[in-house]
Structures are given as C-alpha cells and as structure tokens.
Design a protein around this motif. Structure first.
Motif, PDB file in Angstrom:
ATOM      1  N   VAL A  50       7.924  -6.385   3.133  1.00 25.47           N
ATOM      2  CA  VAL A  50       7.739  -5.169   2.340  1.00 25.47           C
ATOM      3  C   VAL A  50       6.284  -4.746   2.447  1.00 25.47           C
ATOM      4  O   VAL A  50       5.403  -5.558   2.710  1.00 25.47           O
ATOM      5  CB  VAL A  50       8.126  -5.373   0.852  1.00 25.47           C
ATOM      6  N   ALA A  51       6.031  -3.487   2.241  1.00 27.28           N
ATOM      7  CA  ALA A  51       4.667  -2.972   2.336  1.00 27.28           C
ATOM      8  C   ALA A  51       3.878  -3.350   1.077  1.00 27.28           C
ATOM      9  O   ALA A  51       4.359  -3.168  -0.039  1.00 27.28           O
ATOM     10  CB  ALA A  51       4.679  -1.469   2.517  1.00 27.28           C
ATOM     11  N   ASN A  52       2.690  -3.854   1.266  1.00 23.00           N
ATOM     12  CA  ASN A  52       1.789  -4.175   0.170  1.00 23.00           C
ATOM     13  C   ASN A  52       1.201  -2.869  -0.375  1.00 23.00           C
ATOM     14  O   ASN A  52       0.872  -1.955   0.393  1.00 23.00           O
ATOM     15  CB  ASN A  52       0.685  -5.094   0.710  1.00 23.00           C
ATOM     16  N   SER A  53       1.046  -2.762  -1.685  1.00 23.24           N
ATOM     17  CA  SER A  53       0.535  -1.514  -2.267  1.00 23.24           C
ATOM     18  C   SER A  53      -0.876  -1.198  -1.778  1.00 23.24           C
ATOM     19  O   SER A  53      -1.242  -0.027  -1.622  1.00 23.24           O
ATOM     20  CB  SER A  53       0.569  -1.584  -3.792  1.00 23.24           C
ATOM     21  N   THR A  54      -1.671  -2.220  -1.489  1.00 23.83           N
ATOM     22  CA  THR A  54      -3.022  -1.996  -0.972  1.00 23.83           C
ATOM     23  C   THR A  54      -2.970  -1.332   0.402  1.00 23.83           C
ATOM     24  O   THR A  54      -3.740  -0.411   0.685  1.00 23.83           O
ATOM     25  CB  THR A  54      -3.789  -3.334  -0.888  1.00 23.83           C
ATOM     26  N   ALA A  59      -3.524   3.427   3.873  1.00 23.96           N
ATOM     27  CA  ALA A  59      -2.967   4.368   4.849  1.00 23.96           C
ATOM     28  C   ALA A  59      -3.021   5.799   4.318  1.00 23.96           C
ATOM     29  O   ALA A  59      -3.346   6.739   5.059  1.00 23.96           O
ATOM     30  CB  ALA A  59      -1.528   3.986   5.173  1.00 23.96           C
ATOM     31  N   MET A  60      -2.757   5.990   3.042  1.00 25.20           N
ATOM     32  CA  MET A  60      -2.812   7.334   2.460  1.00 25.20           C
ATOM     33  C   MET A  60      -4.255   7.841   2.396  1.00 25.20           C
ATOM     34  O   MET A  60      -4.512   9.024   2.623  1.00 25.20           O
ATOM     35  CB  MET A  60      -2.165   7.337   1.088  1.00 25.20           C
TER      36      MET A  60
END
Length: 123
Positions: A50-54, A59-60
């Motif tokens: 799963v993608a880590n929020s960091t 990326a954003m």
C-alpha cells in the motif's frame, strides 16, 4: 473434496442508475466469505503493498511544484483476474444450481472476499 472445507459464498446485487434516476443496469457478482478462511490452512500469506501517506504527500508536492496534472487511477475489477496458487474450494451461493454432495467449485482466479486476493493481484 476430501479433507478440504468449502468456503461459503453469496451473491451481491447492484442497481446502476442513469442521470435522471432510471435503472440502466442490474448487476450481480459472486463474493467469497473470506472471513471464514483459516490462517495457515486456507491461506498462508496476505501481503499486498500500500502507498505510504508520506510518499503520497511527497508525490503531490512534487507535482504541484512542477505544475503537473495529477490523476487518479482505480482498477475496478483488479482482483477478478489474479491467478491463485492455493487450492480454494467455494460452495455455490444460495440460488445457484446445486451440486452433488461432497462437490464444490474450485477457484482458478481470485474473487472478492478471498484473503489472498490482494497478494495474488500484486504478483
């Protein structure tokens, strides 16, 4: 099958509606009751990345700084095409044609609800 326990399944129905509220489609799918699977017997590993929020925030931030367009991708039927490594037997859902005693469906590909579906799809 001898020595194997069939996992129960059920049908999930969904009504698709058009812009004015009229019914455009009636959909149904078979879902396995994966919460009845036993760890170490029916499945051994459930890992799926799963993608880590960091990482998502980074990326954003890079996209915003570089004035890039960020798009979202969703795979709506991803689990339905993942080949399984384990032998999983599923009892037909209520309303499906009945099978002789001692018989069940053998899953060749993952269904929604299987504990190993995310791992199988990732491979």
């Amino acid at each position: 099958p001898v020595g194997k326990k069939a996992i129960p399944s059920r049908l999930v129905f969904k009504v698709k509606r058009g812009p004015s509220g009229e019914i455009t489609k009636l959909k149904a799918r078979v879902v396995v009751q994966g919460f009845r699977q036993r760890a170490g017997i029916d499945y051994h590993e459930t890992y799926a990345p799963v993608a880590n929020s960091t990482v998502v925030c980074l990326a954003m931030a890079i996209g915003a700084h570089s004035d890039l367009d960020i798009e979202h991708v969703d795979f709506t039927q991803a689990f339905l095409n993942a080949p399984l490594e384990e032998e999983i037997y599923v009892a037909p859902p209520p309303g499906a044609p009945s099978l002789p005693p001692g018989k069940a469906w053998l899953l060749l590909r993952a269904l929604y609800g299987c504990m190993q579906s995310p791992r199988a799809w990732h491979k």
